[in-house]
Design an enzyme around this catalytic site. Structure first.
Site, short mmCIF file in Angstrom:
data_model
loop_
_atom_site.label_atom_id
_atom_site.label_comp_id
_atom_site.label_asym_id
_atom_site.label_seq_id
_atom_site.Cartn_x
_atom_site.Cartn_y
_atom_site.Cartn_z
N HIS A 49 33.03 43.76 -32.20
CA HIS A 49 34.45 43.55 -31.91
C HIS A 49 34.77 43.98 -30.49
O HIS A 49 34.24 45.00 -30.00
CB HIS A 49 35.30 44.37 -32.89
CG HIS A 49 35.24 43.86 -34.29
ND1 HIS A 49 35.81 42.66 -34.66
CD2 HIS A 49 34.65 44.36 -35.40
CE1 HIS A 49 35.58 42.46 -35.96
NE2 HIS A 49 34.88 43.47 -36.42
N GLU A 333 34.23 52.39 -41.64
CA GLU A 333 34.44 50.99 -42.00
C GLU A 333 34.40 50.18 -40.71
O GLU A 333 33.99 50.70 -39.66
CB GLU A 333 35.78 50.85 -42.75
CG GLU A 333 36.96 51.45 -42.01
CD GLU A 333 38.29 51.22 -42.71
OE1 GLU A 333 38.50 50.11 -43.21
OE2 GLU A 333 39.12 52.12 -42.72
C1 LIG Z 1 32.84 43.21 -45.45
C2 LIG Z 1 32.51 44.01 -44.22
C3 LIG Z 1 32.62 43.45 -42.96
C4 LIG Z 1 32.34 44.20 -41.83
N1 LIG Z 1 32.33 43.59 -40.60
C5 LIG Z 1 32.04 44.32 -39.51
C6 LIG Z 1 31.98 43.70 -38.24
O1 LIG Z 1 32.07 42.49 -38.11
N2 LIG Z 1 31.80 44.48 -37.15
C7 LIG Z 1 31.67 45.82 -37.25
O2 LIG Z 1 31.58 46.48 -36.22
N3 LIG Z 1 31.66 46.44 -38.45
C8 LIG Z 1 31.82 45.72 -39.57
N4 LIG Z 1 31.79 46.30 -40.80
C9 LIG Z 1 31.54 47.73 -40.89
C10 LIG Z 1 30.06 48.07 -40.73
O3 LIG Z 1 29.26 47.21 -41.50
C11 LIG Z 1 29.88 49.52 -41.16
O4 LIG Z 1 30.80 50.32 -40.47
C12 LIG Z 1 28.49 50.04 -40.88
O5 LIG Z 1 27.50 49.17 -41.36
C13 LIG Z 1 28.37 51.41 -41.51
O6 LIG Z 1 27.08 51.90 -41.30
P1 LIG Z 1 26.66 53.27 -41.96
O7 LIG Z 1 25.34 53.60 -41.39
O8 LIG Z 1 27.77 54.25 -41.81
O9 LIG Z 1 26.60 52.98 -43.53
P2 LIG Z 1 25.47 52.28 -44.42
O10 LIG Z 1 24.86 51.13 -43.75
O11 LIG Z 1 26.07 52.06 -45.75
O12 LIG Z 1 24.35 53.39 -44.53
C14 LIG Z 1 24.48 54.53 -45.32
C15 LIG Z 1 23.13 54.85 -45.92
O13 LIG Z 1 23.17 56.11 -46.57
C16 LIG Z 1 22.29 56.05 -47.67
N5 LIG Z 1 22.64 57.14 -48.58
C17 LIG Z 1 23.81 57.31 -49.25
N6 LIG Z 1 23.77 58.43 -50.01
C18 LIG Z 1 22.54 58.99 -49.81
C19 LIG Z 1 21.90 60.14 -50.33
N7 LIG Z 1 22.50 60.95 -51.22
N8 LIG Z 1 20.64 60.40 -49.92
C20 LIG Z 1 20.01 59.59 -49.04
N9 LIG Z 1 20.57 58.47 -48.53
C21 LIG Z 1 21.82 58.17 -48.91
C22 LIG Z 1 22.55 54.67 -48.24
O14 LIG Z 1 21.50 54.22 -49.06
C23 LIG Z 1 22.71 53.83 -46.97
O15 LIG Z 1 21.51 53.23 -46.57
C24 LIG Z 1 32.00 45.56 -41.96
C25 LIG Z 1 31.85 46.12 -43.23
C26 LIG Z 1 32.05 45.33 -44.35
C27 LIG Z 1 31.80 45.89 -45.70
#
Ligand SMILES: Cc1cc2nc3c(=O)[nH]c(=O)nc-3n(C[C@H](O)[C@H](O)[C@H](O)COP(=O)(O)OP(=O)(O)OC[C@H]3O[C@@H](n4cnc5c(N)ncnc54)[C@H](O)[C@@H]3O)c2cc1C
Length: 469
Positions: A49, A333
């Site tokens: 974005h 998010e």
């Molecule tokens: C519908 C949708 C559309 C989106 N579109 C965009 C976009 O276009 N552009 C943008 O910038 N963002 C977008 N986002 C947001 C973006 O995808 C997320 O902000 C980002 O992927 C989050 O990454 P993360 O590493 O925080 O979470 P995640 O990718 O969920 O990683 C968290 C990890 O923690 C692990 N975990 C959880 N609990 C434990 C535990 N107890 N022990 C060990 N491991 C654990 C999980 O297995 C997972 O792999 C979108 C999200 C959604 C759902």
């Protein structure tokens, strides 16, 4: 004793691992699934974005703009697909012009270049836009990325720079100690001075384990339709509708690999594992997508999927030291993907207030992904086949992926152990037939190289700990 244990191998955890790997620290990333990028980072819109949408002054605004400005260079250094294709936000009613102007104003306050176009000007750039479009906000710095390639690139770069990865390992408890924390997992305990909580939709649970100020993370479901590459040129920009309080609305966008993506819906749910698609959700995607772009070719849909946004109750990213030595990256998010490298920098800055970070003299800031045979010219293809004959065998016909690429995906650092792991590293199985033809051969290659029976090869999900990790 680790300096930092990172919980979660999504875009944020892996970006944080790559950031910490620049320093002389003992770091371990713990992921409950058998591969990185198995959570929200694998199922989203893949938009980098521009940053016009977030409320000025919020972490979302600041980190989105910073992350987006880092993406072009990072994509070159770490070898992942990124394209600056620009975006438009459509307005279908003269009465909505004020809202579009407010959005433009927010963009300017965030330091993002934006311009308001008339419907005719918008259609000049994007001929398939609906005739109903009366104005559009144009944001030239918006981009698209491959979220798997990006997350894997951070992970492999971190791994090559000495970060340990414990896959198929779930954190089940966190106890404060005199030195820092004992992180309990279902495969033993780890002692660490600090913890980064990058656990996506489970970040509230991890925070509770450490006794931080309580917050809730609500999963917000987003359903999508993905179309074949035949449909990939219907639009060249990312086409949004005016955002609502539930998010950025249904978009239509090309992907970096030439498909067309339409979605997502937005529905708050209770179940943090519910990534099902529904008839109603996909009907909404069709109906709302069709308001933006004429004659969307829904006959070319090759798959549907759902991602879960991790919506925090503050409605901003929660990036903080919640208890001494325990750092949250929660409520990430959208725009979390765009912000991931900037979130990683912020976590490192917070850590720097707790411990001295000394740069690693031999840190490698580049990484090379799997060589995509189909992207090479004929001379380079022939040279590669001469050197490694397996590049002469096509396994995935839809995406022209060779046996050489699949073997590289399995044998490289943090290599694939599942069908989805191979798919995300090579695109084998991403195409029109959705792995119908290539799965048997990919399973055989996985079984042979991992030294297990074909019955032990999973599509995804938890299995044995990766030997190299
Ligand atoms: C519908 C949708 C559309 C989106 N579109 C965009 C976009 O276009 N552009 C943008 O910038 N963002 C977008 N986002 C947001 C973006 O995808 C997320 O902000 C980002 O992927 C989050 O990454 P993360 O590493 O925080 O979470 P995640 O990718 O969920 O990683 C968290 C990890 O923690 C692990 N975990 C959880 N609990 C434990 C535990 N107890 N022990 C060990 N491991 C654990 C999980 O297995 C997972 O792999 C979108 C999200 C959604 C759902």
């Amino acid at each position: 004793m680790y300096d930092v244990v990172i919980v979660g191998g999504g875009a944020v955890g892996c970006a944080a691992a790559a950031e910490l790997a620049k320093y002389q620290l003992k770091v371990c990333l713990v992921e409950k699934e058998s591969d990185v990028c198995e959570g929200t980072s694998k199922a989203n819109s893949a938009i980098i974005h521009a940053g016009f949408d977030a409320e000025p002054g919020t972490l979302k605004a600041k980190l989105n703009v910073r992350g987006s400005s880092m993406m072009a260079e990072l994509s070159k250094k770490l070898d992942f697909s990124y394209r600056n294709n620009g975006a438009m936000v459509l307005c279908f009613d003269e009465a909505q012009l004020g809202e579009l102007e407010k959005l433009a104003d927010r963009g300017r306050q965030n330091g993002v270049p934006v311009e308001i176009l008339t419907g005719a000007q918008a259609r000049e750039k994007e001929p398939r836009l609906s005739d109903e479009v009366v104005y559009a906000l144009y944001a030239p710095t918006s981009g698209i990325v491959c979220p798997f390639e990006m997350t894997l690139a951070f992970a492999e770069n971190a791994y090559e720079n000495g970060v340990e990865f414990r896959l198929s390992t779930e954190v089940t408890g966190i106890e404060k100690t005199a030195e820092g924390f004992t992180v309990q997992t279902d495969r033993g305990s780890l002692e660490t001075k600090a913890v980064f909580n990058c656990a996506g939709v489970y970040a509230d649970k991890l925070n509770d384990m450490a006794g931080g100020r309580h917050f809730n993370i609500i999963p917000r479901k987003g359903e999508y339709l993905l179309m074949d590459k035949d449909a990939g040129t219907v639009v060249s920009h990312t086409i949004f509708q005016l955002p609502t309080k539930m998010g950025k609305g249904i978009l239509v966008t090309p992907t970096v690999h030439g498909n067309l993506l339409v979605g997502p819906t937005a529905q708050d749910i209770d179940d943090k594992e519910n990534t099902s698609t529904t008839r109603d959700g996909l009907a909404e995607v069709r109906a709302k997508g069709s308001l933006s772009v004429k004659d969307l070719p829904f006959g070319k849909v090759i798959t549907s999927f759902t991602g879960l946004r991790a919506v925090g109750d503050t409605h901003d990213f929660i990036i903080e030291e919640s208890t001494e030595g325990f750092f949250n990256a929660a409520g990430i998010e959208s725009p979390g993907l765009s912000s991931a490298p900037a979130i990683a920098e912020m976590l490192r800055e917070l850590l720097e207030k707790r411990m001295v970070l000394t740069p690693k003299p031999d840190h490698k800031d580049t990484r090379k992904g799997v060589t995509h045979f189909a992207a090479l010219d004929r001379d380079a293809q022939n040279a590669l086949i001469k050197e490694i004959p397996e590049y002469g065998n096509i396994v995935c016909r839809c995406e022209t992926v060779t046996e050489g690429e699949i073997l590289d995906a399995i044998q490289r650092p943090l290599g694939a152990t599942t069908l989805d792991g191979v798919k995300r590293r090579t695109r084998a199985g991403m195409g029109r037939c959705q792995a119908g033809f290539c799965s048997p051969k990919t399973i055989l290659l996985l079984a042979e190289k991992l030294g297990v029976g074909i019955g032990d090869i999973r599509k995804n999900g938890r299995g044995e700990v990766h030997e190299d990790a």
